[in-house]
Enzyme design. Sequence first.
Site, short mmCIF file in Angstrom:
data_model
loop_
_atom_site.label_atom_id
_atom_site.label_comp_id
_atom_site.label_asym_id
_atom_site.label_seq_id
_atom_site.Cartn_x
_atom_site.Cartn_y
_atom_site.Cartn_z
N ASP A 1 -8.91 -55.51 22.79
CA ASP A 1 -8.43 -56.69 22.06
C ASP A 1 -9.49 -57.21 21.10
O ASP A 1 -10.69 -57.23 21.42
CB ASP A 1 -8.07 -57.78 23.08
CG ASP A 1 -7.27 -58.92 22.48
OD1 ASP A 1 -6.50 -58.66 21.54
OD2 ASP A 1 -7.40 -60.06 22.96
N SER A 56 -2.13 -69.69 25.43
CA SER A 56 -2.45 -70.66 26.48
C SER A 56 -2.21 -72.10 26.02
O SER A 56 -1.99 -72.99 26.85
CB SER A 56 -3.90 -70.51 26.94
OG SER A 56 -4.09 -69.25 27.59
N GLY A 92 -5.12 -65.51 27.85
CA GLY A 92 -6.50 -65.33 28.27
C GLY A 92 -7.12 -66.58 28.84
O GLY A 92 -7.55 -66.63 29.99
N THR A 93 -7.17 -67.64 28.04
CA THR A 93 -7.85 -68.87 28.46
C THR A 93 -7.27 -69.44 29.75
O THR A 93 -8.00 -69.93 30.61
CB THR A 93 -7.76 -69.93 27.35
OG1 THR A 93 -8.41 -69.43 26.17
CG2 THR A 93 -8.43 -71.23 27.76
N GLY A 117 -8.36 -70.47 22.85
CA GLY A 117 -9.21 -71.29 23.72
C GLY A 117 -8.68 -72.66 24.08
O GLY A 117 -9.40 -73.46 24.66
#
Length: 281
Positions: A82, A208, A229-230, A178
């Site tokens: 990624d 997220s 992800g976050t 993030g």
Amino acid sequence: MPLVPLTEVLKDAQAKKYAVPGFNFHLYEDLVAIVEAAQEARSPVILMAAGTCMKHWGPTLAAALIKEVADSVDIPVVAHLDHASSLELIFKSIHAGFTSVMYDGSMLPVEENIANSKIVVKVARAFDVSVEAELGRVAKGEEGESAVEILTDPSDVVMFCEATDVDALAVAVGTVHGMQKQEAKIHLDLVDAISEVSPVPLVLHGSSGVSDNDLRYIATTGFSKINIGTRLKTVFTEGIREVLQNDPDLNDQLKLLKLAVPRVKDTVKEKIELLGSGNRA
């Protein structure tokens, strides 16, 4: 089950209007938790190594970890590199066994982004590896570094895909990498407009920060891959804090990680249900 290329799992998702989740992992423990949750939900899954994960493991170890875990289940698993802006890292990752790579040229002029994406596609095709690229720019980089948002222009999507022959395209529609809260202002009109013209499956980065309602809708459009992800980072570290708060004398790091990962499994299952990928494997 042997690892599969990204195109294999996105084809069904695109046809049946659901999205396959791409989960970032950083440790062996969260990697296993993600795959176990996907297996229990009977969902295809994309395991993504990026940024600090690749710095921690390197392409050879990261690919080996994914392959080992994938061999223990019977659902489709994609090993995806990624947000790679280095061609050297991409080629090393292909050689190591990744079945999908993302070339991130979003910080470059579009002409250079196209030229580099074409190089990656040419090499990847020889190894049956899928290629994702990015057009436009999601606010903030994958590791939280500063990046000015550039929303993707639908009129550029067909041109970019035809020029590069990529298998999937990440676009910018209002997400931010993030984000800790689900407060991103998504341009749903842009989601619809790009979905109507894109000749390849679309990818949503920075999910997220997206509300459940928006994610549920986006998963039914042309967006067939949604990155998470976050949120997993947050629940994993929250789990560690809770374990240590309840047992401050715990000094066994393996036990600590094992006790913290159930939160990761629960979150993975929630996202799978939200995106509609459960019982698709």
